[in-house]
Scaffold this motif. Structure first.
Motif, PDB file in Angstrom:
ATOM      1  N   LYS A 168       2.308  27.757 -12.634  1.00 37.98           N
ATOM      2  CA  LYS A 168       0.975  27.281 -12.246  1.00 37.98           C
ATOM      3  C   LYS A 168      -0.120  28.237 -12.716  1.00 37.98           C
ATOM      4  N   THR A 169      -1.204  27.636 -13.198  1.00 31.99           N
ATOM      5  CA  THR A 169      -2.297  28.438 -13.757  1.00 31.99           C
ATOM      6  C   THR A 169      -3.341  28.744 -12.712  1.00 31.99           C
ATOM      7  N   HIS A 170      -3.318  27.980 -11.635  1.00 25.27           N
ATOM      8  CA  HIS A 170      -4.276  28.203 -10.543  1.00 25.27           C
ATOM      9  C   HIS A 170      -3.706  27.632  -9.254  1.00 25.27           C
ATOM     10  N   THR A 171      -4.186  28.152  -8.142  1.00 24.79           N
ATOM     11  CA  THR A 171      -3.667  27.658  -6.862  1.00 24.79           C
ATOM     12  C   THR A 171      -4.123  26.225  -6.589  1.00 24.79           C
ATOM     13  N   SER A 172      -5.130  25.759  -7.353  1.00 25.11           N
ATOM     14  CA  SER A 172      -5.560  24.368  -7.198  1.00 25.11           C
ATOM     15  C   SER A 172      -4.388  23.407  -7.429  1.00 25.11           C
ATOM     16  N   ALA A 173      -3.353  23.880  -8.133  1.00 23.65           N
ATOM     17  CA  ALA A 173      -2.191  23.032  -8.426  1.00 23.65           C
ATOM     18  C   ALA A 173      -1.525  22.501  -7.156  1.00 23.65           C
ATOM     19  N   ALA A 174      -1.812  23.121  -6.018  1.00 23.76           N
ATOM     20  CA  ALA A 174      -1.180  22.661  -4.779  1.00 23.76           C
ATOM     21  C   ALA A 174      -2.064  21.666  -4.018  1.00 23.76           C
ATOM     22  N   GLN A 175      -3.270  21.439  -4.520  1.00 19.80           N
ATOM     23  CA  GLN A 175      -4.208  20.590  -3.761  1.00 19.80           C
ATOM     24  C   GLN A 175      -3.617  19.229  -3.414  1.00 19.80           C
ATOM     25  N   ASN A 176      -3.047  18.570  -4.432  1.00 14.67           N
ATOM     26  CA  ASN A 176      -2.536  17.223  -4.199  1.00 14.67           C
ATOM     27  C   ASN A 176      -1.444  17.226  -3.118  1.00 14.67           C
TER      28      ASN A 176
END
Ligand code: DAH
Length: 359
Positions: A168-176
């Motif tokens: 993952k390039t950013h923690t935003s990857a867990a948003q969904n």
């Protein structure tokens, strides 16, 4: 030596109870059930038993044989379990890697900052979530309104695995995932509030300010009528807690496909108080935390109706914050193995209530 079936059962029980290892039971099996064993001996003795008693005697021998077979299997199992347990006990009681009392080790500065942030957000009702370091294209990009070939991907080149997954390039990857996990909250009239710190990876040219492995902490809040004021309030509260004083913040427009509008949140330089100094490159402001109002497409991708609910998201650079907090000038210190450099920040009071037993 002749033994009656009943005596044989008793003898087997005694010998099995005395055995200390599963391997010893093989010896007993041969002795009792083997070709030249006791049971075979009894069978031979049958020849000398008068005809009218032969059948009954035969049955008793058979019954003893079955009894011994069952008891043998049970004892083997029992001994194997005991041996396993002994191995575990032995391992636990001797751990070469355990530090001695006067060498307790120290927390990594990023762990310290992470825990501090977690405590602050826990106190504001946020859940702390964990998320894997390996993800996929959908979660890292597509679900965040970054379709294939979108230029925003250029800044986030990463390491692809042969399975097609990626780091993952950013923690935003867990948003969904997190939005989906908590969307029931909305139906029950509760907001979604979560933070998810984690390690991120990018294809970077490493220097004092850039690392290929770094930490971020993402946060989201979704409910009816969430607005930019809520975002500013939470950001200000968090930063005042971290720096232990009132901080002045400002929002500048910033583009991130998964928020609309998107911002760069700056804090007034804590060193010069906004007058301008080398630390803030004479601007009086420090860039700290990109954030924004969650894009309707991101909510829709998680099955949340953007007409009904709104929310904010932020992606705090934890590594960056640790650098500011501890005055670390070179980011490479964090992933380096120099314990002398890393151990100087330990403040043992920073434990999350539910992590207080962690070594
Ligand atoms: N994920 C972005 C990055 O690593 C940072 C970010 C920006 C996160 C805006 C957010 C946000 O949640 O609202 O570059």
């Amino acid at each position: 030596m002749f033994q009656s079936p009943a005596e044989l059962k008793k003898l087997f029980e005694e010998r099995a109870a005395a055995a200390g290892k599963a391997a010893e039971m093989e010896q007993l099996r041969i002795e009792f059930l083997g070709k030249k064993g006791y049971i075979a001996g009894l069978m031979q003795e049958l020849r000398n038993v008068p005809n009218e008693r032969k059948k009954e005697a035969g049955q008793r021998i058979n019954e003893a044989k079955q009894f011994i077979e069952r008891a043998l299997a049970a004892r083997v199992e029992e001994l194997k379990k005991l041996e396993e347990q002994m191995l575990i006990d032995a391992t636990e009681s001797y751990d070469e890697s355990m530090p001695t009392d006067d060498d307790l080790g120290s927390y990594h500065p990023i762990t310290l900052v992470r825990r501090e942030m977690e405590n602050i957000f826990l106190s504001m009702g946020f859940a702390v979530e964990d998320y894997s370091e390996i993800t996929d294209d959908y979660n890292c990009f597509e679900a965040l309104n970054i379709p294939k070939h979108h230029p925003a991907r250029d800044m986030q080149d990463t390491y692809y695995l042969s399975s097609g997954q990626l780091l993952k390039t950013h923690t935003s990857a867990a948003q969904n995932t997190i939005l989906r996990k908590y969307k029931e909250n909305l139906v029950n009239g509760q907001p979604i509030r979560a933070i998810f710190p984690g390690r991120c990876f990018r294809n970077e040219k490493i220097d004092a300010c850039h690392e290929n492995t770094f930490f971020q902490m993402e946060g989201i809040m979704v409910d009816r009528d969430i607005s930019i004021s809520n975002l500013i309030y939470f950001m200000k509260t968090m930063l005042s807690e971290v720096f232990q004083r009132d901080v002045t913040v400002r929002l500048r427009p910033g583009f991130f496909p998964f928020v609309e509008p998107g911002f760069e949140l700056d804090i007034q330089c804590l060193i010069c108080g906004g007058k301008g100094c080398p630390s803030c490159k004479d601007s009086g402001w420090l860039e700290l935390c990109p954030c924004g109002m969650i894009h309707p497409n991101v909510l829709t991708a998680a099955g949340i109706d953007p007409e009904e609910y709104t929310g904010f998201a932020f992606g705090l650079g934890l590594t960056r914050l640790a650098m500011m907090r501890y005055g670390v000038k070179d980011i490479r210190v964090f992933n380096g193995g120099n314990l002398k450099a890393l151990s100087q920040f330990t403040e043992k009071s920073f434990t999350r209530p539910d992590e207080s037993k962690e070594a």
